[in-house]
Design an enzyme around this catalytic site. Structure first.
Site, PDB file in Angstrom:
ATOM      1  N   GLU A 335     -70.014 -26.159 -42.538  1.00 49.37           N
ATOM      2  CA  GLU A 335     -70.080 -25.270 -43.703  1.00 49.37           C
ATOM      3  C   GLU A 335     -70.015 -26.052 -44.682  1.00 49.37           C
ATOM      4  O   GLU A 335     -70.795 -26.195 -45.952  1.00 49.37           O
ATOM      5  CB  GLU A 335     -68.627 -24.460 -43.732  1.00 49.37           C
ATOM      6  CG  GLU A 335     -68.733 -23.401 -44.920  1.00 49.37           C
ATOM      7  CD  GLU A 335     -68.095 -23.667 -46.246  1.00 49.37           C
ATOM      8  OE1 GLU A 335     -68.243 -23.292 -47.265  1.00 49.37           O
ATOM      9  OE2 GLU A 335     -67.589 -24.974 -46.118  1.00 49.37           O
ATOM     10  N   GLU A 336     -69.199 -27.367 -44.700  1.00 52.57           N
ATOM     11  CA  GLU A 336     -68.912 -28.078 -45.865  1.00 52.57           C
ATOM     12  C   GLU A 336     -70.232 -28.650 -46.520  1.00 52.57           C
ATOM     13  O   GLU A 336     -70.125 -29.419 -47.414  1.00 52.57           O
ATOM     14  CB  GLU A 336     -67.776 -29.187 -45.465  1.00 52.57           C
ATOM     15  CG  GLU A 336     -66.417 -28.549 -45.365  1.00 52.57           C
ATOM     16  CD  GLU A 336     -65.645 -27.818 -46.493  1.00 52.57           C
ATOM     17  OE1 GLU A 336     -66.521 -28.097 -47.462  1.00 52.57           O
ATOM     18  OE2 GLU A 336     -64.488 -27.452 -46.287  1.00 52.57           O
ATOM     19  N   ASP A 363     -62.625 -17.821 -47.009  1.00 54.44           N
ATOM     20  CA  ASP A 363     -62.774 -19.297 -46.897  1.00 54.44           C
ATOM     21  C   ASP A 363     -62.122 -19.848 -48.501  1.00 54.44           C
ATOM     22  O   ASP A 363     -62.707 -20.719 -49.003  1.00 54.44           O
ATOM     23  CB  ASP A 363     -64.176 -19.654 -46.903  1.00 54.44           C
ATOM     24  CG  ASP A 363     -64.340 -21.018 -46.870  1.00 54.44           C
ATOM     25  OD1 ASP A 363     -63.539 -21.892 -46.681  1.00 54.44           O
ATOM     26  OD2 ASP A 363     -65.504 -21.651 -47.371  1.00 54.44           O
TER      27      ASP A 363
END
Ligand SMILES: *[C@@H]1O[C@H](CO)[C@@H](O)[C@H](O)[C@H]1NC(C)=O
Ligand SMILES: *[C@@H]1O[C@H](CO)[C@@H](O)[C@H](O)[C@H]1NC(C)=O
Ligand SMILES: *[C@@H]1O[C@H](CO)[C@@H](O)[C@H](O)[C@H]1NC(C)=O
Length: 470
Positions: A335-336, A363
């Site tokens: 995700e990052e 998130d």
């Protein structure tokens, strides 16, 4: 969390303009009565979910599971051995929890390693600078880069002083306005500095509080612009150098970074289900991301979101509930680096988009919850508002606009309704992407409440007679 927070007031205002008063958001009053009645029928189920999560035998479970996980594995950056261990750990844990269709879906993710890094101010005096290289940065030559510093407070100032920047290290001392607005200095600071001939750039951490803490994150180089090493520094050191520069003092910094970009690595989105009883092919996704940055424990970003999502399936299973549609837990990877795992998931599964009822992601922390953010048609929003009323026993009934979440954005852009948990963000950017993101910032009572909201919404939407309109 990588995305940008948006304002929501305008949308609400426009909905009122469009639909006036005799129909609510385009839903006839007869249909509205029917929806209210159907959703109200879930009052007792909602209460039993809340009781189990907040007061019953599942009290503190998501917190306890999360602490065992992050204390055992630690942080989990894309491409790392820790992330591989984390995925294996969760695969086993979800099977032990007796969830259905536990599986790993292969994807490729970036593999960047920071290596050894350090920075030292060597003029006007020696002072160590706490840094964290930004994700994707190149390293310096082994002997490092020593150069004079130019301090600017904005891209506009950098442009106006472009001639002074050549051959120097650009230090950005941009004020913190909001994450969404200020993060541009992290994401494109190196590219803008390289355009004016700088040899490296140091960015004041995008954080709302600092105790000399650097806060890392992804950054993007630009095609056709030289790549220069880039790291974040602390608010304290950025302000120190800004004060020195304003007095006309010459500043020289020595920067050493061993960062390496390896070829893309094998990774997996981790999936588990409660299979629907009547429309098993139709799906509500509950999700968070399993990867984190390579500092702290990744307990807040996004361990909390991932573990309340797992908790949702556990609570539903413990209560012996089985919704009409499938509830699918997805723990995203990569995700990052921009929702890399989730994007590949979307590409693989978009052929089934007609069966995707609602995509949910948590998130932005699991602090004290305030409500739910929702993106979708006004007709769907009316239903979601009613569902939120089921959370009256814990007094968290507000529905906001504009769901957030890098990983669910691909589905939302394609028209699938999306929902995200809104919580008290006042401390989130104190810890975000720093060594401070540890179990110490999590609170079991808040996680219980977050899990209750998450579960009630996922269960009820998955069990309604019809899919959400879109
Ligand atoms: C859950 O955590 C709260 C706050 O730390 C504590 O007061 C409570 O006793 C815990 N409950 C259980 C079952 O451990
Ligand atoms: C998921 O589990 C259900 C019930 O255990 C099974 O019928 C179904 O085939 C499984 N689906 C997949 C894709 O494995
Ligand atoms: C319920 O929450 C609202 C904020 O959303 C607050 O103003 C109100 O005091 C709360 N009521 C109770 C009974 O806690």
């Amino acid at each position: 969390m990588k995305t940008i927070l948006k304002a929501s007031v305008l949308t609400i205002y426009m909905l009122h303009m469009c639909f006036g008063t005799d129909s609510q958001h385009g839903v006839s009053s007869r249909k509205l009565q029917r929806i209210k009645k159907e959703v109200a029928g879930y009052k007792d189920v909602a209460k039993s979910i809340i009781n189990l999560a907040v007061y019953g035998s599942a009290q503190n479970r998501s917190y306890d599971r999360l602490s065992l996980f992050v204390d055992t594995i630690g942080n989990r950056v894309s491409g790392s051995d820790n992330l591989k261990k984390a995925i294996k750990y969760m695969y086993n844990a979800l099977q032990e929890d007796k969830l259905q269709n536990v599986s790993l879906e292969p994807v490729k993710v970036p593999h960047w390693e920071r290596g050894k890094e350090s920075a030292m101010m060597i003029q006007p005096r020696k002072k160590n600078l706490a840094i964290l290289g930004l994700g994707g940065s190149i390293g310096t030559p082994p002997e490092g880069i020593s150069a004079e510093v130019i301090v600017v407070s904005s891209f506009a100032e950098l442009k106006s002083r472009a001639r002074e920047a050549k051959g120097k290290i650009v230090v950005y001392n941009e004020p913190y306005v909001s994450y969404g607005e200020t993060v541009q200095y992290r994401s494109r600071g190196a590219a803008e500095a390289a355009k004016v001939g700088a040899v490296a750039s140091l960015i004041r951490s995008v954080a709302s509080l600092s105790i000399n803490s650097p806060h890392t994150g992804w950054q993007d180089y630009e095609d056709g612009v030289p790549k220069i090493p880039t790291a974040c520094i602390t608010i304290e050191d950025a302000e120190l150098m800004a004060r020195l520069a304003s007095r006309g003092v010459k500043i020289v910094v020595q920067l050493q970074m061993g960062a390496v970009q390896h070829p893309d690595a094998d990774s997996f989105n981790t999936v588990a289900e409660i299979v629907g009883s009547k429309y098993p092919e139709q799906v509500v996704i509950v999700s968070g991301h399993l990867d984190s940055w390579d500092v702290g424990q990744g307990a807040m970003d996004d361990g909390g979101g991932a573990f309340i999502s797992w908790e949702a399936l556990s609570l539903i299973k413990d209560l012996g509930l089985r919704p009409k549609r499938t509830i699918r837990l997805v723990l995203w990877t990569g995700e990052e680096q921009g929702g890399v795992g989730a994007h590949q998931y979307y590409e693989k599964h978009k052929k089934d988009i007609g069966n995707m009822d609602l995509v949910m992601e948590s998130d932005t922390g699991t602090f004290r919850p305030l409500g739910m953010q929702f993106s979708g048609k006004p007709e769907a929003r009316v239903i979601m508002s009613e569902v939120m009323q089921l959370l009256a026993p814990i007094n968290i009934t507000k529905l906001y606009d504009n769901a957030e979440g890098t990983d669910i954005s691909f589905w939302m852009q394609a028209g699938v309704p999306g929902a995200s948990l809104l919580d008290d963000l006042s401390r989130y950017f104190w810890f975000h992407h720093s060594e401070g993101d540890t179990m110490t910032v999590q609170n079991p009572v808040w996680m219980n409440h977050c899990a209750a909201i998450w579960t009630v919404v996922a269960y009820v939407v998955a069990d309604l007679e019809e899919m959400l309109p879109r």
